[in-house]
Scaffold this motif. Structure first.
Motif, PDB file in Angstrom:
ATOM      1  N   VAL A   1       0.826  -1.203   0.000  1.00 40.36           N
ATOM      2  CA  VAL A   1       0.000   0.000   0.000  1.00 40.36           C
ATOM      3  C   VAL A   1       0.864   1.259   0.000  1.00 40.36           C
ATOM      4  CG1 VAL A   1      -1.848   1.258   1.181  1.00 40.36           C
ATOM      5  CG2 VAL A   1      -1.764  -1.251   1.302  1.00 40.36           C
ATOM      6  N   GLY A   2       0.617   2.145  -0.951  1.00 41.71           N
ATOM      7  CA  GLY A   2       1.298   3.433  -0.969  1.00 41.71           C
ATOM      8  C   GLY A   2       0.807   4.315   0.165  1.00 41.71           C
ATOM      9  N   CYS A   3       1.700   4.674   1.062  1.00 34.51           N
ATOM     10  CA  CYS A   3       1.308   5.444   2.256  1.00 34.51           C
ATOM     11  C   CYS A   3       2.080   6.747   2.416  1.00 34.51           C
ATOM     12  CB  CYS A   3       1.513   4.600   3.517  1.00 34.51           C
ATOM     13  SG  CYS A   3       0.463   3.146   3.623  1.00 34.51           S
TER      14      CYS A   3
ATOM     15  N   THR B   1       1.772  10.046   7.488  1.00 34.58           N
ATOM     16  CA  THR B   1       2.253   8.815   6.862  1.00 34.58           C
ATOM     17  C   THR B   1       2.124   7.635   7.825  1.00 34.58           C
ATOM     18  OG1 THR B   1       3.788  10.045   5.456  1.00 34.58           O
ATOM     19  CG2 THR B   1       4.219   7.704   5.754  1.00 34.58           C
ATOM     20  N   ILE B   2       2.472   7.842   9.085  1.00 35.13           N
ATOM     21  CA  ILE B   2       2.304   6.780  10.084  1.00 35.13           C
ATOM     22  C   ILE B   2       0.836   6.406  10.226  1.00 35.13           C
ATOM     23  CG2 ILE B   2       2.514   6.242  12.546  1.00 35.13           C
ATOM     24  CD1 ILE B   2       5.075   8.029  12.525  1.00 35.13           C
ATOM     25  N   ASP B   3      -0.041   7.404  10.240  1.00 33.88           N
ATOM     26  CA  ASP B   3      -1.483   7.130  10.316  1.00 33.88           C
ATOM     27  C   ASP B   3      -1.945   6.295   9.123  1.00 33.88           C
ATOM     28  OD1 ASP B   3      -1.780   8.481  12.681  1.00 33.88           O
ATOM     29  OD2 ASP B   3      -2.578  10.323  11.774  1.00 33.88           O
ATOM     30  N   LEU B   4      -1.431   6.621   7.921  1.00 35.47           N
ATOM     31  CA  LEU B   4      -1.820   5.870   6.732  1.00 35.47           C
ATOM     32  C   LEU B   4      -1.290   4.440   6.778  1.00 35.47           C
ATOM     33  CD1 LEU B   4      -1.393   8.533   3.894  1.00 35.47           C
ATOM     34  CD2 LEU B   4      -3.529   7.598   4.789  1.00 35.47           C
TER      35      LEU B   4
ATOM     36  N   ARG C   1      -0.990   2.661   9.519  1.00 37.75           N
ATOM     37  CA  ARG C   1      -1.909   1.965  10.421  1.00 37.75           C
ATOM     38  C   ARG C   1      -3.234   1.679   9.724  1.00 37.75           C
ATOM     39  NH1 ARG C   1      -0.260   6.191  15.199  1.00 37.75           N
ATOM     40  NH2 ARG C   1       1.542   5.032  16.012  1.00 37.75           N
ATOM     41  N   GLN C   2      -3.704   2.659   8.971  1.00 34.88           N
ATOM     42  CA  GLN C   2      -4.940   2.496   8.222  1.00 34.88           C
ATOM     43  C   GLN C   2      -4.783   1.390   7.171  1.00 34.88           C
ATOM     44  OE1 GLN C   2      -6.847   6.170   6.710  1.00 34.88           O
ATOM     45  NE2 GLN C   2      -6.799   5.185   4.702  1.00 34.88           N
ATOM     46  N   ALA C   3      -3.629   1.327   6.550  1.00 34.46           N
ATOM     47  CA  ALA C   3      -3.378   0.298   5.543  1.00 34.46           C
ATOM     48  C   ALA C   3      -3.430  -1.093   6.159  1.00 34.46           C
ATOM     49  CB  ALA C   3      -2.021   0.533   4.882  1.00 34.46           C
ATOM     50  N   GLN C   4      -2.858  -1.244   7.338  1.00 35.72           N
ATOM     51  CA  GLN C   4      -2.926  -2.547   7.994  1.00 35.72           C
ATOM     52  C   GLN C   4      -4.373  -2.914   8.331  1.00 35.72           C
ATOM     53  OE1 GLN C   4      -1.930  -2.954  12.159  1.00 35.72           O
ATOM     54  NE2 GLN C   4      -0.654  -4.750  11.732  1.00 35.72           N
ATOM     55  N   ASP C   5      -5.114  -1.963   8.843  1.00 34.58           N
ATOM     56  CA  ASP C   5      -6.505  -2.213   9.233  1.00 34.58           C
ATOM     57  C   ASP C   5      -7.372  -2.600   8.044  1.00 34.58           C
ATOM     58  OD1 ASP C   5      -5.828  -1.607  11.830  1.00 34.58           O
ATOM     59  OD2 ASP C   5      -6.611   0.448  11.762  1.00 34.58           O
ATOM     60  N   SER C   6      -7.016  -2.117   6.838  1.00 34.84           N
ATOM     61  CA  SER C   6      -7.843  -2.366   5.658  1.00 34.84           C
ATOM     62  C   SER C   6      -7.309  -3.483   4.765  1.00 34.84           C
ATOM     63  CB  SER C   6      -8.003  -1.072   4.852  1.00 34.84           C
ATOM     64  OG  SER C   6      -6.751  -0.524   4.492  1.00 34.84           O
ATOM     65  N   GLY C   7      -6.318  -4.248   5.259  1.00 32.26           N
ATOM     66  CA  GLY C   7      -5.909  -5.434   4.523  1.00 32.26           C
ATOM     67  C   GLY C   7      -4.539  -5.404   3.891  1.00 32.26           C
TER      68      GLY C   7
END
Length: 278
Positions: A49-51, A59-62, A64-70
């Motif tokens: 995922v490009g974050c 960027t850190i928030d993205l 975490r969001q990337a992990q939560d969304s798969g």
């Protein structure tokens, strides 16, 4: 792309128009991709995922969001908006801070044509010592840099798992060159249009069919040059023409005229023809 044999899927990349997406849309794309892979028996294919955005915190928030969304990995561009003010330690600190906090393993993404920031081999080799930085994508096209990084990190290859670090070329037009230089593979935007062709180049090289690999690499390189010249507008137009999906880029990207659409299709025709017979 999964059926064609790709080793992973990138979301929120250049062709995914990451810079035009809201955070909710980013998560939706990741979840939809993960669901599609899982439903069709490809649940083991990783999603990268490009974050990378301009601030360390977001960027850190993205990530975490990337992990939560798969997502399985995060790929991060260097910050660039204030590049005139950054010192070398600022860029290193950016990646180190993100790697310290990210729940996902990090790949460094060097794309100086977009960011204006060109990470050199010394910087990438130093950052690769971080336990949560597990790879790099070099869209700079610098095969000498790739060779230096691959050697210094003992990068994984088809023949040797090495350290596990993934030293990846960033474009389909130098797939063979990346493999010869000790690279782990390539992350290829052209695989949106011609995934079987991109995979086949690697397979031919790995199986020692060098002449066939070289012949197909030339065709792939010509197709990739069209994608590079026409940009995301050309790539999406080709997807619409040959596969019936893809749509158009979001504003302010231009929508191709009818003549441009015909021209793009003509330019991509060679690689499209090869893709059909593989």
């Amino acid at each position: 792309m999964a059926k064609a044999g790709v080793a992973g899927i990138v979301t929120q990349g250049t062709n995914g128009e990451a810079v035009h997406l809201t955070n909710l849309e980013r998560s939706t794309v990741n979840r939809t991709t993960r669901d599609a892979l899982s439903r069709t028996g490809y649940e083991n294919i990783p999603i990268i995922v490009g974050c990378g955005v301009q601030s360390t915190r977001e960027t850190i928030d993205l990530c975490r969001q990337a992990q939560d969304s798969g997502g399985d990995y995060a790929i991060i561009l260097p910050p660039s908006y204030y590049k005139a003010n950054y010192k070398p330690e600022c860029i290193k600190g950016y990646f180190t801070d993100i790697a310290d906090a990210s729940p996902l393993p990090i790949l460094l993404y060097n794309y100086p044509a977009v960011t204006g920031v060109d990470l050199d081999s010394d910087t990438i080799i130093e950052l690769a010592k971080h336990p949560n930085i597990v790879g790099c994508k070099l869209t700079c096209g610098n095969t000498g840099k790739l060779n230096r990084i691959a050697a210094a990190t003992t990068a994984s290859t088809h023949a040797d798992p090495g350290s596990g670090f993934m030293c990846l070329g960033g474009s389909a037009d130098f797939t063979i060159q990346s493999l010869v230089g000790g690279g782990s593979g390539v992350v290829a935007g052209l695989a949106n249009i011609a995934p079987k062709s991109c995979v086949k180049v690697s397979e031919l090289f790995i199986s020692d069919n060098y002449h066939e690999a070289k012949t197909l690499q030339a065709i792939v390189a010509r197709g990739d040059w069209v994608a590079i010249k026409t940009g995301i507008s050309g790539t999406k137009c080709a997807l619409e023409c040959f596969f019936g999906y893809g749509g158009f880029g979001r504003k302010p990207l231009p929508r191709p005229t009818k003549k441009e659409a015909i021209d793009y299709a003509d330019m991509f025709q060679e690689i499209a023809n090869v893709e059909k017979v593989l």
